[in-house]
Write a protein that holds these residues in place. Structure first.
Motif, PDB file in Angstrom:
ATOM      1  N   GLN A   1       0.827  -1.205   0.000  1.00  0.00           N
ATOM      2  CA  GLN A   1       0.000   0.000   0.000  1.00  0.00           C
ATOM      3  C   GLN A   1       0.864   1.259   0.000  1.00  0.00           C
ATOM      4  O   GLN A   1       0.543   2.244  -0.662  1.00  0.00           O
ATOM      5  CB  GLN A   1      -0.949   0.006   1.198  1.00  0.00           C
ATOM      6  N   ALA A   2       1.982   1.242   0.716  1.00  0.00           N
ATOM      7  CA  ALA A   2       2.893   2.387   0.721  1.00  0.00           C
ATOM      8  C   ALA A   2       3.462   2.633  -0.679  1.00  0.00           C
ATOM      9  O   ALA A   2       3.600   3.785  -1.109  1.00  0.00           O
ATOM     10  CB  ALA A   2       4.017   2.164   1.726  1.00  0.00           C
ATOM     11  N   LEU A   3       3.768   1.560  -1.397  1.00  0.00           N
ATOM     12  CA  LEU A   3       4.262   1.701  -2.773  1.00  0.00           C
ATOM     13  C   LEU A   3       3.166   2.240  -3.693  1.00  0.00           C
ATOM     14  O   LEU A   3       3.431   3.083  -4.557  1.00  0.00           O
ATOM     15  CB  LEU A   3       4.786   0.361  -3.296  1.00  0.00           C
ATOM     16  N   ILE A   4       1.938   1.777  -3.496  1.00  0.00           N
ATOM     17  CA  ILE A   4       0.813   2.290  -4.294  1.00  0.00           C
ATOM     18  C   ILE A   4       0.582   3.759  -3.994  1.00  0.00           C
ATOM     19  O   ILE A   4       0.333   4.562  -4.904  1.00  0.00           O
ATOM     20  CB  ILE A   4      -0.455   1.443  -4.037  1.00  0.00           C
ATOM     21  N   ASP A   5       0.711   4.152  -2.726  1.00  0.00           N
ATOM     22  CA  ASP A   5       0.561   5.562  -2.357  1.00  0.00           C
ATOM     23  C   ASP A   5       1.634   6.417  -3.030  1.00  0.00           C
ATOM     24  O   ASP A   5       1.376   7.557  -3.416  1.00  0.00           O
ATOM     25  CB  ASP A   5       0.638   5.732  -0.846  1.00  0.00           C
ATOM     26  N   LYS A   6       2.819   5.859  -3.182  1.00  0.00           N
ATOM     27  CA  LYS A   6       3.931   6.602  -3.790  1.00  0.00           C
ATOM     28  C   LYS A   6       3.824   6.687  -5.311  1.00  0.00           C
ATOM     29  O   LYS A   6       4.068   7.736  -5.893  1.00  0.00           O
ATOM     30  CB  LYS A   6       5.254   5.945  -3.389  1.00  0.00           C
ATOM     31  N   PHE A   7       3.459   5.568  -5.967  1.00  0.00           N
ATOM     32  CA  PHE A   7       3.490   5.508  -7.422  1.00  0.00           C
ATOM     33  C   PHE A   7       2.125   5.513  -8.096  1.00  0.00           C
ATOM     34  O   PHE A   7       2.046   5.577  -9.310  1.00  0.00           O
ATOM     35  CB  PHE A   7       4.253   4.261  -7.878  1.00  0.00           C
ATOM     36  N   GLY A   8       1.049   5.373  -7.332  1.00  0.00           N
ATOM     37  CA  GLY A   8      -0.284   5.333  -7.919  1.00  0.00           C
ATOM     38  C   GLY A   8      -0.797   3.914  -8.047  1.00  0.00           C
ATOM     39  O   GLY A   8      -0.041   2.950  -7.944  1.00  0.00           O
ATOM     40  N   ILE A   9      -2.091   3.807  -8.299  1.00  0.00           N
ATOM     41  CA  ILE A   9      -2.713   2.480  -8.372  1.00  0.00           C
ATOM     42  C   ILE A   9      -2.225   1.722  -9.607  1.00  0.00           C
ATOM     43  O   ILE A   9      -1.898   2.332 -10.623  1.00  0.00           O
ATOM     44  CB  ILE A   9      -4.250   2.585  -8.371  1.00  0.00           C
ATOM     45  N   PRO A  10      -2.171   0.390  -9.498  1.00  0.00           N
ATOM     46  CA  PRO A  10      -1.707  -0.403 -10.640  1.00  0.00           C
ATOM     47  C   PRO A  10      -2.573  -0.243 -11.885  1.00  0.00           C
ATOM     48  O   PRO A  10      -2.075  -0.287 -13.000  1.00  0.00           O
ATOM     49  CB  PRO A  10      -1.760  -1.844 -10.126  1.00  0.00           C
ATOM     50  N   GLY A  11      -3.862  -0.050 -11.703  1.00  0.00           N
ATOM     51  CA  GLY A  11      -4.745   0.127 -12.844  1.00  0.00           C
ATOM     52  C   GLY A  11      -5.247  -1.200 -13.399  1.00  0.00           C
ATOM     53  O   GLY A  11      -5.141  -2.240 -12.774  1.00  0.00           O
ATOM     54  N   THR A  12      -5.779  -1.129 -14.601  1.00  0.00           N
ATOM     55  CA  THR A  12      -6.346  -2.295 -15.266  1.00  0.00           C
ATOM     56  C   THR A  12      -5.691  -2.492 -16.623  1.00  0.00           C
ATOM     57  O   THR A  12      -4.890  -1.655 -17.055  1.00  0.00           O
ATOM     58  CB  THR A  12      -7.863  -2.110 -15.472  1.00  0.00           C
ATOM     59  N   LYS A  13      -6.082  -3.556 -17.307  1.00  0.00           N
ATOM     60  CA  LYS A  13      -5.513  -3.816 -18.627  1.00  0.00           C
ATOM     61  C   LYS A  13      -5.856  -2.686 -19.601  1.00  0.00           C
ATOM     62  O   LYS A  13      -5.027  -2.261 -20.404  1.00  0.00           O
ATOM     63  CB  LYS A  13      -6.030  -5.152 -19.157  1.00  0.00           C
ATOM     64  N   LYS A  14      -7.094  -2.180 -19.515  1.00  0.00           N
ATOM     65  CA  LYS A  14      -7.514  -1.091 -20.401  1.00  0.00           C
ATOM     66  C   LYS A  14      -6.935   0.252 -19.995  1.00  0.00           C
ATOM     67  O   LYS A  14      -6.747   1.133 -20.832  1.00  0.00           O
ATOM     68  CB  LYS A  14      -9.035  -0.994 -20.433  1.00  0.00           C
TER      69      LYS A  14
END
Length: 86
Positions: free
Chosen positions: A47-60
């Motif tokens: 979660q800390a990495l997601i907070d730093k770089f943003g959500i992984p997102g989806t294929k689209k």
């Protein structure tokens, strides 16, 4: 376990051959770096990495971390730690 110990020793040997610094980072240092708590779990670090770089997102609609899974999260955490501690 034994293969990992063997591999880490070989990796350290390669770094020494090139006269490059090789530092083993204990898990507690990573936990404290990202979460300021020894009670942190892998999900907290993720979660800390997601907070730093943003959500992984989806294929689209892929984000910066799209495709990062399982052990890659741990490798990314070590890379981020190493890049900021130099």
């Amino acid at each position: 376990v034994f293969e990992m110990v063997r591999f880490s020793g070989r990796l350290q040997q390669v770094f020494m051959n090139f006269k490059t610094l090789c530092k083993f980072v204990p898990r507690r240092e990573i936990k404290l770096f990202f979460c300021n708590s020894m009670k942190a779990k892998d999900t907290n670090i993720r979660q800390a990495l997601i907070d730093k770089f943003g959500i992984p997102g989806t294929k689209k609609n892929p984000g910066f971390l799209y495709g990062v899974k399982s052990d890659i999260w741990a490798a990314l955490a070590i890379a981020v730690y190493g890049s900021t501690k130099q």
